[in-house]
Design an enzyme around this catalytic site. Structure first.
Site, PDB file in Angstrom:
ATOM      1  N   ASN A   1       0.831  -1.210   0.000  1.00  0.00           N
ATOM      2  CA  ASN A   1       0.000   0.000   0.000  1.00  0.00           C
ATOM      3  C   ASN A   1       0.860   1.252   0.000  1.00  0.00           C
ATOM      4  O   ASN A   1       1.986   1.253   0.501  1.00  0.00           O
ATOM      5  CB  ASN A   1      -0.946   0.000   1.211  1.00  0.00           C
TER       6      ASN A   1
ATOM      7  N   ASN B   1       4.078   5.842  15.678  1.00  0.00           N
ATOM      8  CA  ASN B   1       4.328   5.285  14.351  1.00  0.00           C
ATOM      9  C   ASN B   1       5.693   5.757  13.859  1.00  0.00           C
ATOM     10  O   ASN B   1       5.812   6.822  13.271  1.00  0.00           O
ATOM     11  CB  ASN B   1       3.210   5.714  13.394  1.00  0.00           C
TER      12      ASN B   1
ATOM     13  N   CYS C   1       6.095   3.866   9.252  1.00  0.00           N
ATOM     14  CA  CYS C   1       5.479   4.009   7.927  1.00  0.00           C
ATOM     15  C   CYS C   1       6.576   4.307   6.896  1.00  0.00           C
ATOM     16  O   CYS C   1       7.303   5.289   7.025  1.00  0.00           O
ATOM     17  CB  CYS C   1       4.457   5.130   7.963  1.00  0.00           C
TER      18      CYS C   1
ATOM     19  N   ASN D   1       6.198  -2.942  11.273  1.00  0.00           N
ATOM     20  CA  ASN D   1       5.468  -2.134  10.308  1.00  0.00           C
ATOM     21  C   ASN D   1       5.759  -2.732   8.928  1.00  0.00           C
ATOM     22  O   ASN D   1       6.408  -3.770   8.811  1.00  0.00           O
ATOM     23  CB  ASN D   1       5.916  -0.673  10.397  1.00  0.00           C
TER      24      ASN D   1
ATOM     25  N   CYS E   1       3.716 -43.044  -1.443  1.00  0.00           N
ATOM     26  CA  CYS E   1       4.400 -42.327  -2.523  1.00  0.00           C
ATOM     27  C   CYS E   1       3.723 -42.599  -3.876  1.00  0.00           C
ATOM     28  O   CYS E   1       3.379 -43.743  -4.187  1.00  0.00           O
ATOM     29  CB  CYS E   1       5.861 -42.783  -2.569  1.00  0.00           C
TER      30      CYS E   1
ATOM     31  N   CYS F   1      10.754 -35.362  -5.612  1.00  0.00           N
ATOM     32  CA  CYS F   1      11.835 -35.404  -4.612  1.00  0.00           C
ATOM     33  C   CYS F   1      13.150 -35.792  -5.259  1.00  0.00           C
ATOM     34  O   CYS F   1      14.210 -35.240  -4.936  1.00  0.00           O
ATOM     35  CB  CYS F   1      11.475 -36.355  -3.481  1.00  0.00           C
TER      36      CYS F   1
ATOM     37  N   CYS G   1      22.176 -38.858   3.053  1.00  0.00           N
ATOM     38  CA  CYS G   1      21.170 -37.804   3.272  1.00  0.00           C
ATOM     39  C   CYS G   1      21.649 -36.875   4.386  1.00  0.00           C
ATOM     40  O   CYS G   1      22.030 -37.332   5.459  1.00  0.00           O
ATOM     41  CB  CYS G   1      19.830 -38.439   3.648  1.00  0.00           C
TER      42      CYS G   1
ATOM     43  N   CYS H   1      13.248 -32.609   0.083  1.00  0.00           N
ATOM     44  CA  CYS H   1      12.345 -33.588  -0.540  1.00  0.00           C
ATOM     45  C   CYS H   1      10.968 -33.549   0.108  1.00  0.00           C
ATOM     46  O   CYS H   1       9.945 -33.612  -0.583  1.00  0.00           O
ATOM     47  CB  CYS H   1      12.943 -34.984  -0.471  1.00  0.00           C
TER      48      CYS H   1
ATOM     49  N   CYS I   1       7.467 -32.482  -1.835  1.00  0.00           N
ATOM     50  CA  CYS I   1       6.558 -33.624  -2.012  1.00  0.00           C
ATOM     51  C   CYS I   1       5.102 -33.155  -1.962  1.00  0.00           C
ATOM     52  O   CYS I   1       4.702 -32.479  -1.022  1.00  0.00           O
ATOM     53  CB  CYS I   1       6.798 -34.653  -0.909  1.00  0.00           C
TER      54      CYS I   1
END
Lengths: 70, 434
Positions: B73, B132, B135, B200, B342, B348, B379, B385, B389
């Site tokens: 905005n 404020n 802004c 903000n 699966c 993956c 891994c 993965c 998925c």
């Protein structure tokens, strides 16, 4: 070679020295990995270049255990 | 029914859901409609020298079918005379004495200007003030809003000026358009802030029309940066709230703001240290009635957890938020694919093969059917993965028990420092690349 296999290879070499009663006397970190300085109670010294992340983590665990023994 | 009442730095509210200072709190008519719908409080749209707005003010970013994933905005503070707003605030408070009315303020960084507006606003009876300092557009070019909020010394000084005159609790609203939000949070506290609110909006340009080459939004062919909010900013806001909550030099109540769209989001902010939350975009998207689901959802959640009051949730996750260097390097998870669930879509495998660690293999069984399998030893537990998925439950991240004690990076580096860098070993024959 997979990353795991490379790690196991590095771990086995470190373990072999530790089993021979070498202790870690220094670590130099660099772009290629960490040089691990090892010394035998008999005076023999050696250095291993540890490249894989898991092995660099592994020897840190050993280092902390070693410091607790001292 | 659990107790949803909160007390934020002395501001009592029947529930933690406040409307943020923004278009939904522009008038007494709107705020009264909000209170009728069930909102616990409202931060009145920022008062100051009345401004002039542009036509064409909002833009949204829609993503993959989700409307308003982000909202932009370029609207400024209230464009109505102070006296008109004060009359409506008075009427609203009179009609809803049990609801929290906080008034957002923004004036030039001059002591007498702050004193003047604080006294006029407090004279009609409000529960608190929100400064404020956040802004990002329009007002910042005039030395107010984010222009003030990006300088810790200005935050501290203006907060101090307000506190000299204020009788009600003072909340300082922080801008996220800064490198370290705790710098301004601490400055606000040094100035005497009773609470902080964050975040903000974030500096943004919603888009560019590739046919007309105009910005989105544009005002007669020209655009200017706006403030971004909505669901897309929630992770940024949550981190900033957590950074303030865990900093002992901040130490004041937090009103959490940023992409909160439902009761679950609100719970996350409260767990991360917010006493209450402020909401805008979700109300602009769906209307004031969304607060009914928020109240029901929060109440049910508290009952499920066996908690009597929402205040029991405040900050419960803060101690779990730390520095990267304190995380346990020995903790490990690996991906596991449930073959019955699966659908072998291959997402993956492609994600892992192309962009991660190449450890999901594609195989063919004895019947010629394809299946995917994780090579668990390779891994790294990155979660990619399971993220890509499309089937719920097809990939689980399984914790691998560690035989080692927890080891953080900081502990590792301390151990290395303790043993020293060693010494160069003479002769290459004694060096070995393992």
């Amino acid at each position: 070679m997979s990353a795991y296999e490379q790690y196991v290879g590095e771990k086995n070499k470190i373990d072999a020295y530790i089993e021979q009663q070498y202790i870690i006397t220094g670590v130099r970190e660099g772009l290629s990995g960490d040089w691990l300085e090892l010394k035998h109670p008999g005076g023999d010294e050696t250095a291993l270049l540890v490249e894989t992340a898991d092995a660099r983590k592994y020897f840190a665990n050993l280092l902390i255990k070693q410091s607790r023994k001292v | 029914m659990a107790d949803l009442r909160i007390d934020l730095a002395g501001i009592a509210s029947p529930n933690p859901f406040w409307l943020a200072s923004a278009p939904p709190t522009n008038t007494g008519y709107q705020v009264q409609r909000a209170f009728e719908a069930g909102w616990g409080g409202a931060v009145w749209k920022t008062l100051g020298d009345p401004i002039i707005n542009t036509s064409s003010r909002f833009a949204a970013v829609h993503f993959n079918g989700q409307r308003v994933a982000g909202f932009n905005n370029i609207e400024l503070i209230s464009d109505r005379p102070l006296e008109v707003n004060l009359k409506e605030i008075y009427e609203t408070k009179k009609r809803f004495p049990g609801h929290a009315i906080i008034v957002s303020l923004m004036v030039e960084p001059k002591r007498e200007k702050w004193h003047e507006i604080v006294k006029k606003v407090e004279a009609i009876g409000v529960d608190g003030l929100e400064l404020n300092f956040g802004c990002p557009h329009g007002m910042a070019e005039r030395g107010m809003g984010a222009a003030s909020g990006q300088q810790p010394d200005l935050v501290e000084m203006q907060t101090m000026w307000v506190k000299e005159a204020a009788q009600t609790p003072v909340i300082v609203k922080l801008t996220p358009n800064i490198t370290d939000i705790t710098a301004t949070a601490k400055a606000a506290v040094r100035g005497g802030a009773d609470a902080i609110s964050l975040i903000n909006t974030i500096n943004s340009l919603a888009g560019v029309d590739i046919d007309t080459w105009n910005t989105v939004p544009h005002v007669g062919g020209k655009g200017a940066h706006g403030g971004y909010c909505g669901p897309a900013v929630k992770p940024i806001a949550l981190n900033m709230v957590a950074e303030c909550a865990r900093n002992p030099l901040v130490g004041v109540p937090i009103s959490g703001i940023g992409g909160i769209s439902n009761w679950r989001d609100a719970v996350e902010f409260i767990l991360m240290g917010s006493t209450g939350v402020q909401i805008c975009t979700a109300a602009m998207h769906h209307g004031f009635s969304i607060v009914e689901d928020m109240i029901d959802g929060l109440n049910n959640y508290l009952e499920d957890k066996g908690l009597n009051s929402v205040t029991e949730l405040i900050g419960k996750s803060v101690e779990r938020y730390s520095e990267w260097g304190d995380l346990d390097l020995n903790y490990a998870v690996v991906a596991r694919i449930e073959q019955e669930t699966c659908i072998v879509c291959n997402k993956c495998h492609i994600a892992c093969e192309d962009t991660s660690h190449q450890c999901i293999e594609r195989h063919t069984d004895e019947h010629g059917a394809a299946y995917l399998k994780v090579r668990e030893e390779d891994c790294v537990g990155c979660n990619l993965c399971s993220i890509v998925c499309p089937v719920e439950g097809a990939i689980s991240m399984i914790e691998v028990p560690s035989t080692e004690l927890p080891l953080s990076w900081n502990q590792r580096q301390a151990a290395i420092a303790a043993v020293g860098k060693g010494k160069e070993v003479d002769g290459t024959d004694k060096k070995e690349a393992v």
